[in-house]
Design a protein around this motif. Structure first.
Motif, PDB file in Angstrom:
ATOM      1  N   VAL A 140      13.803  48.240 -46.231  1.00  0.00           N
ATOM      2  CA  VAL A 140      15.047  48.700 -45.616  1.00  0.00           C
ATOM      3  C   VAL A 140      16.200  47.901 -46.220  1.00  0.00           C
ATOM      4  O   VAL A 140      16.222  46.669 -46.142  1.00  0.00           O
ATOM      5  CB  VAL A 140      15.010  48.521 -44.084  1.00  0.00           C
ATOM      6  N   VAL A 141      17.124  48.625 -46.826  1.00  0.00           N
ATOM      7  CA  VAL A 141      18.221  47.987 -47.563  1.00  0.00           C
ATOM      8  C   VAL A 141      19.473  47.930 -46.684  1.00  0.00           C
ATOM      9  O   VAL A 141      19.809  48.900 -45.995  1.00  0.00           O
ATOM     10  CB  VAL A 141      18.498  48.766 -48.868  1.00  0.00           C
ATOM     11  N   PHE A 142      20.146  46.781 -46.717  1.00  0.00           N
ATOM     12  CA  PHE A 142      21.390  46.569 -45.963  1.00  0.00           C
ATOM     13  C   PHE A 142      22.511  46.240 -46.932  1.00  0.00           C
ATOM     14  O   PHE A 142      22.309  45.481 -47.881  1.00  0.00           O
ATOM     15  CB  PHE A 142      21.238  45.402 -44.980  1.00  0.00           C
ATOM     16  N   ASP A 143      23.690  46.756 -46.679  1.00  0.00           N
ATOM     17  CA  ASP A 143      24.826  46.379 -47.522  1.00  0.00           C
ATOM     18  C   ASP A 143      25.541  45.160 -46.927  1.00  0.00           C
ATOM     19  O   ASP A 143      25.096  44.582 -45.923  1.00  0.00           O
ATOM     20  CB  ASP A 143      25.769  47.573 -47.769  1.00  0.00           C
ATOM     21  N   ASP A 144      26.654  44.767 -47.555  1.00  0.00           N
ATOM     22  CA  ASP A 144      27.287  43.489 -47.191  1.00  0.00           C
ATOM     23  C   ASP A 144      27.997  43.533 -45.836  1.00  0.00           C
ATOM     24  O   ASP A 144      28.565  42.524 -45.422  1.00  0.00           O
ATOM     25  CB  ASP A 144      28.246  43.034 -48.304  1.00  0.00           C
ATOM     26  N   THR A 145      27.966  44.651 -45.146  1.00  0.00           N
ATOM     27  CA  THR A 145      28.546  44.666 -43.797  1.00  0.00           C
ATOM     28  C   THR A 145      27.537  44.172 -42.754  1.00  0.00           C
ATOM     29  O   THR A 145      27.894  43.988 -41.587  1.00  0.00           O
ATOM     30  CB  THR A 145      29.013  46.085 -43.391  1.00  0.00           C
ATOM     31  N   ALA A 146      26.273  43.981 -43.152  1.00  0.00           N
ATOM     32  CA  ALA A 146      25.256  43.541 -42.184  1.00  0.00           C
ATOM     33  C   ALA A 146      25.523  42.107 -41.744  1.00  0.00           C
ATOM     34  O   ALA A 146      25.886  41.257 -42.553  1.00  0.00           O
ATOM     35  CB  ALA A 146      23.870  43.638 -42.817  1.00  0.00           C
ATOM     36  N   ASP A 147      25.367  41.870 -40.457  1.00  0.00           N
ATOM     37  CA  ASP A 147      25.497  40.515 -39.916  1.00  0.00           C
ATOM     38  C   ASP A 147      24.093  39.998 -39.632  1.00  0.00           C
ATOM     39  O   ASP A 147      23.401  40.511 -38.754  1.00  0.00           O
ATOM     40  CB  ASP A 147      26.337  40.552 -38.637  1.00  0.00           C
ATOM     41  N   MET A 148      23.682  39.002 -40.401  1.00  0.00           N
ATOM     42  CA  MET A 148      22.283  38.581 -40.342  1.00  0.00           C
ATOM     43  C   MET A 148      21.942  37.844 -39.052  1.00  0.00           C
ATOM     44  O   MET A 148      20.787  37.828 -38.636  1.00  0.00           O
ATOM     45  CB  MET A 148      21.923  37.753 -41.582  1.00  0.00           C
TER      46      MET A 148
END
Lengths: 170, 505
Positions: free
Chosen positions: B408-416
C-alpha cells in the motif's frame, strides 16, 4: 438484506427450530446457524438462545460469548439497509478518512448509527478487498469502488434510500 | 463473437454489471451473434471494467468501459488496448498461480480443463502419498498467508499423524488491507483452489476440506459454493475423486467480521463454532487442529498454487525465485498508485521497481512517502529501502515482512504518527483478548501515541518499551506484529513524531 419482523411468536419458534435443524448435521454448526438466523430476522433474536443451547449442548454463557465476539452478529434489529465504509490503510492512502467523515456528516450519523426511520445503519469495516480501487464501501451486498458522494448516492438509490439516509417510501 | 465482462467484485464495484447489462441489451437490439462471458479480472484494476472482445481468433481489450461507452464499443469506435498478454503490466508478469484468472469462465469446468486444469490432480492420483509430499517439498512452496512456513513439511506432519479423520482447511480469511489475491482467485478461478485442496487431501489422507472465508466477500462465497457444486457433480469431489477410489469433499464456511480469525488457531476455533480466540501452540494444528484432529491449514494462494506445481513439475516451479523464496508471488499493488492491481512475479524484484515502475508511482502525482507491505501488521518502508528485493529473508533483514504480499503506497501527505496510532487502534478493536500484551498493550499504545502527539517526548521510550513487550509476549501475530508498523513509522519518520511539539511551542 431486509429483516422481516416475526408475524407471531409461534411462527418465530417454528422458524428458529427449522433453521437449527437444517444445520444440525454440520461439523461446527453454530456460526452457520447464527448467520442463517440473522439472514432471516436481521439479527439473532433472544428467542433463539435457549433452543440453540439445547441443540448444541452449550451454556447460555458460551452462546453469549460467541455472539459478543463477532462484529457481524446483532442482538437487535439494525437498519433495513447497511452501509459499510472501509477504514483500513489502503482506503486511508487515498483520502478515505476524510471521505468517510464527509459522508457520515451528510447522513447525520456517527459510526454504528441508524437513521431515525430505521432505513440505514452505517458501520465501519476493515477491508473489503477493493484496495486497488479505494476508497471503498458496500451497501448491503453491493460494492462501491472509488467511493465519492455521487457514487454512494447512486448505490443508496438502487436500494430505495435517499441521499439523506431516509427511505424513499418513508 | 465472445464478449468478456469481468464478474470480479472489484470490476463490479466499478460498474461491470451495468456494462454487461448494457452490452446484453445492445447485442439483442442489433441482433448480433455474441456470447457474453463473465470472466474473472485480469488484475489491471485501474482499467476495470475491462471488456475483451474475441472476434476472428483475436481477443482484444478495451477499458475502462462505462455503460455509456457500449454503443461506441460495438460500433468499433473505441480504440483497443491490444491483447492483454501484450500490455506491459501483464507482459512483465510470470503467471503461474493466476495463469487462468481472467482468461476463462470461472464456472466452466470444461474451460478449466482446456486451459490445463485437473492435469495436476490426475498426476497426483497416480502417485503414492509420500511422493505427493516430496513434490511439494521439492517445489519449495512456502505458506503464502504470511508466515512462509514450508508447505510440504506441514503436509508431511499431517500425513504421518494417526487419526480416524483428517482435514484440509483453507484460510481464506483475507483481512489484511492492501490484499485481494485470495478474493480474486476465488472469484476468477475457483476450480484451482478446489483442485489444490483435493491434492492436499490425497497427499495427507484427509477426506474433508473447509474454505473459511469472510462475510465481507459475498461474491467470492457465492462463486466458491457454485464451483464446489459443479465439481461435485462432475466427480472431481465426492466419494470417488476422478475415479481414484479415494474420497474428498469440501464446503465453504463464512466468518463473522473478526480479523483475528485469519490467525490459524483462531480460525479453527471459529470453524468449531467458538469465540475466535487464539490457541497456544503446541499442540500444532497439524496434530490437533479442527475438532482436535490433524489438520492442514493453508492460505488460498498456497493451495491454489499446488495444481500448477503438479501439472508442470516441482522443478519448473522452483526454478523461479530468489534464494529460499522459490516460485512466484502474486503481489497486490494498492493504495495511492497509478496502476493498481495484481502482479504475479518471481521473487526477487526490488520494492522500488514495483512501486515506481510497475505501479507507476502515486495516483496523486506527489512523491512517495511510505509503503506498507504485508497488511496492517506489516512495516512501513521508506524510499531509502527501495532496493530491498521482494523475498521472505530480504524483508526480514529490513525488520519488515512480506506477509500476504499486499503493498500500500502513501504519498507525502500521509502523517505517520496517525498511521502508527491507527495500527494500535486496529489491534485494540480486533484483539481476541486472550493475551495481555495485545489486549491491554494496544489500548495503552493508542494512549501513548496520543501523548507523543501532544508533545510529550518522554512517551517515545515508553512506546518503544511497550512494543518490545508486545513482540515478546503476545500469543499470535496480531499483538506480536502490530509493533512492526508502529516502530517502523517511528524509526523512519521521526519528524512526524516530534513536529507536533515544535508546532505547539
Amino acid at each position: 438484506m431486509t429483516p422481516t419482523q416475526p408475524a407471531d411468536a409461534g411462527a418465530t419458534t417454528e422458524t428458529i427450530a427449522g433453521i437449527i435443524s437444517a444445520h444440525a448435521h454440520l461439523e461446527g454448526p453454530l456460526l452457520p446457524m447464527l448467520h442463517a438466523l440473522q439472514d432471516e430476522f436481521g439479527y439473532v433474536p433472544a428467542e433463539a438462545h435457549a433452543p440453540l443451547c439445547k441443540a448444541l449442548k452449550i451454556t447460555a454463557a458460551e452462546l453469549k460469548g460467541v455472539l459478543s465476539f463477532y462484529h457481524d452478529f446483532k442482538d437487535r434489529p439494525h437498519g433495513r439497509h447497511v452501509l459499510k465504509i472501509c477504514r483500513a490503510e489502503a482506503c486511508q492512502s487515498v483520502g478515505g478518512t476524510a471521505m468517510a467523515e464527509h459522508l457520515l456528516a451528510k447522513l447525520g450519523l456517527d459510526w454504528h448509527g441508524t437513521t431515525p426511520d430505521g432505513a440505514l445503519t452505517v458501520e465501519p469495516v476493515y477491508c473489503l478487498g477493493m484496495c486497488a480501487c479505494a476508497p471503498a464501501a458496500m451497501v448491503d451486498e453491493t460494492l462501491i469502488g472509488r467511493l465519492d458522494e455521487s457514487r454512494l448516492n447512486k448505490a443508496l438509490k438502487s436500494v430505495g434510500v435517499r441521499a439523506t439516509g431516509a427511505e424513499v417510501s418513508a | 463473437m465472445k464478449i468478456y465482462v469481468p464478474m470480479d467484485s472489484a470490476a463490479k464495484a466499478l460498474g461491470a454489471d451495468e456494462v454487461a447489462e448494457a452490452i446484453r441489451a445492445e447485442v439483442e437490439m442489433r441482433g448480433l451473434e455474441a456470447e457474453i462471458v463473465r470472466n474473472g479480472t485480469r488484475g489491471m484494476i485501474w482499467l476495470e471494467p475491462l471488456v475483451e472482445i474475441d472476434m476472428d481468433g483475436e481477443r482484444l481489450a478495451y477499458g475502462p468501459i462505462s455503460e455509456d461507452d457500449v454503443p461506441a464499443l460495438l460500433d468499433g469506435k473505441i480504440e483497443a488496448l491490444g491483447k492483454v498478454e501484450d500490455m506491459p503490466f501483464f507482459a512483465r508478469q510470470t503467471r503461474l498461480t493466476f495463469g487462468r484468472c481472467g482468461l476463462i469462465d470461472p464456472l466452466s469446468l470444461a474451460d478449466y480443463e482446456v486451459h490445463g486444469g485437473l492435469a495436476g490432480l490426475r498426476r497426483a492420483i497416480a502417485m503414492p502419498q509420500d511422493a505427493i509430499i516430496d513434490e511439494v517439498k521439492l517445489s519449495g512452496l512456502r505458506g503464502r498467508g504470511g508466515a512462509g512456513f514450508p508447505t510440504g513439511i506441514k503436509w508431511d506432519t499431517v500425513r504421518l499423524a494417526k487419526a480416524p479423520q483428517k482435514y484440509i482447511v483453507c484460510n481464506a480469511d483475507e483481512g489484511d488491507s492492501g490484499t485481494f489475491a485470495d478474493r480474486m482467485i476465488m472469484e476468477g478461478d475457483p476450480f484451482t483452489l478446489i483442485e489444490g485442496m483435493a491434492i492436499a487431501g490425497l497427499g495427507c489422507g484427509a477426506t474433508k476440506g473447509y474454505v473459511y472465508t469472510r462475510s465481507e466477500y459475498p461474491d467470492a462465497v457465492a462463486v466458491m459454493r457454485r464451483a464446489i457444486e459443479i465439481a461435485r457433480g462432475a466427480g472431481v469431489l465426492g466419494a470417488d475423486v476422478l475415479g481414484s477410489g479415494r474420497a474428498f469433499d469440501m464446503e465453504v464456511r463464512v466468518g463473522a467480521g473478526a480479523y483475528v480469525c485469519g490467525e490459524e488457531t483462531s480460525l479453527l476455533n471459529s470453524l468449531e463454532g467458538k469465540r475466535g480466540v487464539v490457541r497456544a501452540k503446541p499442540p500444532l494444528p497439524a496434530l490437533e487442529g479442527f475438532l482436535g484432529r490433524p489438520t492442514v491449514v493453508n492460505n488460498v494462494i498456497s493451495l491454489a498454487t499446488v495444481p500448477v506445481i503438479f501439472a508442470k513439475g516441482a522443478e519448473h516451479y522452483a526454478n523461479f525465485g530468489l534464494g529460499r523464496s522459490k516460485g512466484t508471488m502474486p503481489i497486490q499493488i494498492a493504495g495511492n498508485v497509478k496502476f493498481g492491481g495484481l502482479f504475479e512475479t518471481a521473487f526477487g524484484m526490488s520494492l522500488g521497481e514495483l512501486v515506481n515502475d510497475i505501479a507507476g508511482g502515486t495516483a496523486s502525482g506527489r512523491p512517495v512517502k511510505a509503503v506498507q507491505v504485508g497488511g496492517p501488521l506489516g512495516a512501513y518502508l521508506h524510499p531509502d529501502q527501495f532496493d530491498t528485493p521482494f523475498g521472505y529473508e530480504e524483508f526480514d533483514g529490513q525488520k519488515a515482512l512480506i506477509g500476504h504480499a499486499g503493498i500500500v503506497v502513501f504519498d507525502d501527505t500521509a502523517d505517520m504518527l496517525s498511521m502508527a496510532r491507527f495500527a494500535m487502534e486496529f489491534c485494540a478493536v480486533e484483539s481476541c483478548g486472550k493475551c495481555t500484551p495485545c489486549r491491554i498493550g494496544a489500548v495503552r499504545g493508542v494512549e501513548t501515541i496520543d501523548r507523543i502527539k501532544e508533545g510529550d517526548e518522554s512517551a517515545i521510550p515508553l512506546l518503544t518499551d511497550l512494543c518490545e513487550t508486545m513482540v515478546d509476549g503476545s500469543l499470535c501475530a496480531l499483538g506480536g506484529f502490530t509493533p512492526y508498523p508502529v516502530m517502523s513509522a517511528l524509526r523512519h519518520f521521526p519528524e512526524d513524531f516530534t513536529s507536533q511539539k515544535e508546532a505547539a511551542e
